[in-house]
Design a protein around this motif. Sequence first.
Motif, PDB file in Angstrom:
ATOM      1  N   LEU A  91       0.710  -1.181   0.409  1.00  0.00           N
ATOM      2  CA  LEU A  91       0.234  -0.200  -0.020  1.00  0.00           C
ATOM      3  C   LEU A  91       1.225   1.216  -0.403  1.00  0.00           C
ATOM      4  O   LEU A  91       1.806   1.692   0.361  1.00  0.00           O
ATOM      5  CB  LEU A  91      -0.736   0.424   0.906  1.00  0.00           C
ATOM      6  CG  LEU A  91      -1.854  -1.261   1.163  1.00  0.00           C
ATOM      7  CD1 LEU A  91      -2.646  -0.697   2.357  1.00  0.00           C
ATOM      8  CD2 LEU A  91      -2.677  -1.406   0.220  1.00  0.00           C
ATOM      9  N   SER A  92       0.687   2.051  -1.044  1.00  0.00           N
ATOM     10  CA  SER A  92       1.032   3.250  -0.981  1.00  0.00           C
ATOM     11  C   SER A  92       0.727   4.130   0.790  1.00  0.00           C
ATOM     12  O   SER A  92      -0.129   3.924   1.429  1.00  0.00           O
ATOM     13  CB  SER A  92       0.583   4.472  -1.841  1.00  0.00           C
ATOM     14  OG  SER A  92      -0.935   4.767  -1.328  1.00  0.00           O
ATOM     15  N   ALA A  93       1.480   5.637   0.688  1.00  0.00           N
ATOM     16  CA  ALA A  93       1.397   6.522   2.167  1.00  0.00           C
ATOM     17  C   ALA A  93       0.187   6.681   1.995  1.00  0.00           C
ATOM     18  O   ALA A  93      -0.922   6.733   3.063  1.00  0.00           O
ATOM     19  CB  ALA A  93       2.364   7.610   2.024  1.00  0.00           C
ATOM     20  N   GLU A  94      -0.987   6.859   1.064  1.00  0.00           N
ATOM     21  CA  GLU A  94      -2.163   7.651   0.843  1.00  0.00           C
ATOM     22  C   GLU A  94      -2.698   6.489   1.257  1.00  0.00           C
ATOM     23  O   GLU A  94      -3.778   6.926   1.433  1.00  0.00           O
ATOM     24  CB  GLU A  94      -2.279   7.793  -0.972  1.00  0.00           C
ATOM     25  CG  GLU A  94      -1.789   9.665  -0.673  1.00  0.00           C
ATOM     26  CD  GLU A  94      -1.447   9.471  -2.009  1.00  0.00           C
ATOM     27  OE1 GLU A  94      -1.319   9.068  -3.081  1.00  0.00           O
ATOM     28  OE2 GLU A  94      -0.506  10.961  -2.582  1.00  0.00           O
ATOM     29  N   GLU A  95      -2.916   5.236   0.352  1.00  0.00           N
ATOM     30  CA  GLU A  95      -4.254   4.411   0.817  1.00  0.00           C
ATOM     31  C   GLU A  95      -3.606   3.737   2.171  1.00  0.00           C
ATOM     32  O   GLU A  95      -5.005   3.619   2.996  1.00  0.00           O
ATOM     33  CB  GLU A  95      -3.250   2.963  -0.318  1.00  0.00           C
ATOM     34  CG  GLU A  95      -3.372   3.218  -2.233  1.00  0.00           C
ATOM     35  CD  GLU A  95      -2.902   1.858  -3.070  1.00  0.00           C
ATOM     36  OE1 GLU A  95      -3.601   1.627  -3.482  1.00  0.00           O
ATOM     37  OE2 GLU A  95      -1.888   1.647  -2.346  1.00  0.00           O
ATOM     38  N   ARG A  96      -2.596   3.906   2.704  1.00  0.00           N
ATOM     39  CA  ARG A  96      -2.418   3.236   4.658  1.00  0.00           C
ATOM     40  C   ARG A  96      -3.440   4.146   4.949  1.00  0.00           C
ATOM     41  O   ARG A  96      -3.783   4.429   6.183  1.00  0.00           O
ATOM     42  CB  ARG A  96      -1.057   3.736   4.947  1.00  0.00           C
ATOM     43  CG  ARG A  96      -0.756   1.787   4.251  1.00  0.00           C
ATOM     44  CD  ARG A  96       0.936   1.924   4.876  1.00  0.00           C
ATOM     45  NE  ARG A  96       0.735   1.495   6.517  1.00  0.00           N
ATOM     46  CZ  ARG A  96       1.283   1.839   7.433  1.00  0.00           C
ATOM     47  NH1 ARG A  96       2.659   1.781   6.947  1.00  0.00           N
ATOM     48  NH2 ARG A  96       1.201   1.324   8.644  1.00  0.00           N
ATOM     49  N   LYS A  97      -2.937   5.908   4.303  1.00  0.00           N
ATOM     50  CA  LYS A  97      -4.466   7.035   5.133  1.00  0.00           C
ATOM     51  C   LYS A  97      -5.762   6.663   4.593  1.00  0.00           C
ATOM     52  O   LYS A  97      -6.213   6.808   6.022  1.00  0.00           O
ATOM     53  CB  LYS A  97      -3.510   8.139   4.754  1.00  0.00           C
ATOM     54  CG  LYS A  97      -3.963   8.650   6.146  1.00  0.00           C
ATOM     55  CD  LYS A  97      -3.732  10.681   5.477  1.00  0.00           C
ATOM     56  CE  LYS A  97      -4.282  11.023   5.549  1.00  0.00           C
ATOM     57  NZ  LYS A  97      -3.851  13.180   5.216  1.00  0.00           N
ATOM     58  N   ALA A  98      -6.004   6.066   4.381  1.00  0.00           N
ATOM     59  CA  ALA A  98      -7.107   6.046   3.739  1.00  0.00           C
ATOM     60  C   ALA A  98      -8.150   4.588   4.189  1.00  0.00           C
ATOM     61  O   ALA A  98      -9.145   4.406   4.802  1.00  0.00           O
ATOM     62  CB  ALA A  98      -7.680   5.724   2.592  1.00  0.00           C
ATOM     63  N   GLN A  99      -7.214   3.173   5.032  1.00  0.00           N
ATOM     64  CA  GLN A  99      -6.859   1.792   5.223  1.00  0.00           C
ATOM     65  C   GLN A  99      -5.438   2.050   6.816  1.00  0.00           C
ATOM     66  O   GLN A  99      -5.141   1.587   6.692  1.00  0.00           O
ATOM     67  CB  GLN A  99      -6.874   1.258   4.337  1.00  0.00           C
ATOM     68  CG  GLN A  99      -7.545   1.162   3.105  1.00  0.00           C
ATOM     69  CD  GLN A  99      -6.666  -0.347   1.742  1.00  0.00           C
ATOM     70  OE1 GLN A  99      -6.698  -1.113   2.653  1.00  0.00           O
ATOM     71  NE2 GLN A  99      -6.310   0.595   0.785  1.00  0.00           N
ATOM     72  N   PRO A 100      -6.621   2.670   7.206  1.00  0.00           N
ATOM     73  CA  PRO A 100      -5.679   2.846   8.627  1.00  0.00           C
ATOM     74  C   PRO A 100      -6.091   0.917   9.666  1.00  0.00           C
ATOM     75  O   PRO A 100      -4.953   1.249  10.556  1.00  0.00           O
ATOM     76  CB  PRO A 100      -6.763   3.530   9.806  1.00  0.00           C
ATOM     77  CG  PRO A 100      -7.778   4.286   9.590  1.00  0.00           C
ATOM     78  CD  PRO A 100      -7.867   3.709   7.747  1.00  0.00           C
ATOM     79  N   ALA A 105      -5.249  -1.522   7.972  1.00  0.00           N
ATOM     80  CA  ALA A 105      -4.554  -2.236   7.262  1.00  0.00           C
ATOM     81  C   ALA A 105      -3.535  -3.007   8.053  1.00  0.00           C
ATOM     82  O   ALA A 105      -2.503  -2.465   9.190  1.00  0.00           O
ATOM     83  CB  ALA A 105      -3.880  -1.344   6.063  1.00  0.00           C
ATOM     84  N   GLY A 106      -3.693  -4.347   8.285  1.00  0.00           N
ATOM     85  CA  GLY A 106      -2.905  -5.154   8.650  1.00  0.00           C
ATOM     86  C   GLY A 106      -3.188  -5.169   9.688  1.00  0.00           C
ATOM     87  O   GLY A 106      -2.447  -6.196  10.773  1.00  0.00           O
ATOM     88  N   GLY A 107      -4.526  -5.074   9.986  1.00  0.00           N
ATOM     89  CA  GLY A 107      -5.313  -5.820  11.582  1.00  0.00           C
ATOM     90  C   GLY A 107      -5.981  -6.903  11.771  1.00  0.00           C
ATOM     91  O   GLY A 107      -5.838  -7.876   9.995  1.00  0.00           O
ATOM     92  N   LEU A 108      -6.232  -7.398  12.722  1.00  0.00           N
ATOM     93  CA  LEU A 108      -7.189  -8.635  12.387  1.00  0.00           C
ATOM     94  C   LEU A 108      -8.479  -8.480  12.574  1.00  0.00           C
ATOM     95  O   LEU A 108      -8.680  -8.424  13.964  1.00  0.00           O
ATOM     96  CB  LEU A 108      -6.298  -9.653  14.042  1.00  0.00           C
ATOM     97  CG  LEU A 108      -6.990 -10.701  13.919  1.00  0.00           C
ATOM     98  CD1 LEU A 108      -6.910 -12.208  13.485  1.00  0.00           C
ATOM     99  CD2 LEU A 108      -6.527 -11.742  15.699  1.00  0.00           C
ATOM    100  N   PHE A 109      -9.381  -9.069  12.498  1.00  0.00           N
ATOM    101  CA  PHE A 109     -10.043  -8.954  12.114  1.00  0.00           C
ATOM    102  C   PHE A 109     -11.136  -9.979  12.244  1.00  0.00           C
ATOM    103  O   PHE A 109     -10.672 -11.268  12.482  1.00  0.00           O
ATOM    104  CB  PHE A 109     -11.549  -8.180  10.476  1.00  0.00           C
ATOM    105  CG  PHE A 109     -10.211  -6.600  10.729  1.00  0.00           C
ATOM    106  CD1 PHE A 109     -11.613  -6.402  10.744  1.00  0.00           C
ATOM    107  CD2 PHE A 109      -9.242  -6.720   9.828  1.00  0.00           C
ATOM    108  CE1 PHE A 109     -10.456  -4.715  10.310  1.00  0.00           C
ATOM    109  CE2 PHE A 109      -8.363  -5.621   9.517  1.00  0.00           C
ATOM    110  CZ  PHE A 109      -9.267  -4.499   9.813  1.00  0.00           C
TER     111      PHE A 109
END
Length: 288
Positions: free
Chosen positions: A257-266, A268-272
């Motif tokens: 993910l790009s920096a912008e995508e990570r900002k839009a997906q805070p 991301a990388g979580g356990l759901f």
Amino acid sequence: MTDVQCVWAVEAELGEGPVWMAGQNAVWFVDIKKKNIHRFEPATGRRDTWAAPDQPGFIAPRKAGGWIAGLKTGLHHFDPGSGAFSLVARVEPPELGNRLNDGFVDAHGRLWFGSMHDGETDLTGALYRFDGANLVRCDDGYCITNGPTVSPDGRTLYHTDTLKKTLYAFDLDEEGGLSNKRVFAQIEDGAGYPDGPAVDAEGCVWTGLFAGWGARRYSPKGELIDFVKLPVANVTKIAFGGPDLKTVYATTAFKGLSAEERKAQPLAGGLFSFQVGTPGLPQSSFNG
């Protein structure tokens, strides 16, 4: 609409391989790129993390205690009590540039796992079976492998070629032999890449979708019958947990993910987690 919750915003770069341990009421998983092994207790919120000496593609419980861990350097015994890793078997020569990726223990206690090219460019990956004494190369020609997993009756093994967006099925015999390789499901362009598969009690195959924003459920005939959307793009694999095995835990990743995508997906990388109507299968332990 399925209620999806982030139960641990762990920020895994490449979360993978969730395993539900019923006796502990805990889910274990790895972060391949950060070289971590994680444990989460839903009832208490307890969180534990261990550092691995190299990239851990998967962990699986051992009947003798502890875990078998697939690292870039081979198969290792992992002792959570001490945090120590000890080599069990080297799998491939380091000059291939491979690492071990996804793994699964069948009802006979055999370990199935794949290797993949760490640079994600060469077709050097393979599918292996290990019973603690014999390491068998069962199929090859993969760049990125995922899975495998096995049907409830133990007669079909599923394995994924992620870059080809293909889930394969094999006939599986009592001795662990594979035959009749065939396409089980093909992911269409624009829908992401199939990542780790898991099978439920009805024999349906779930697969996480990397860059696909969720997880799909296929019938035993390969028909798409369900999709659960997550708030992050890279969904890697699910495990069935809880007292009735109807609570799904999904690992995710911020890798790519790009920096912008990570900002839009805070998250991301979580356990759901989310609930399903059909339970999964109990976790088997490695005999070796």
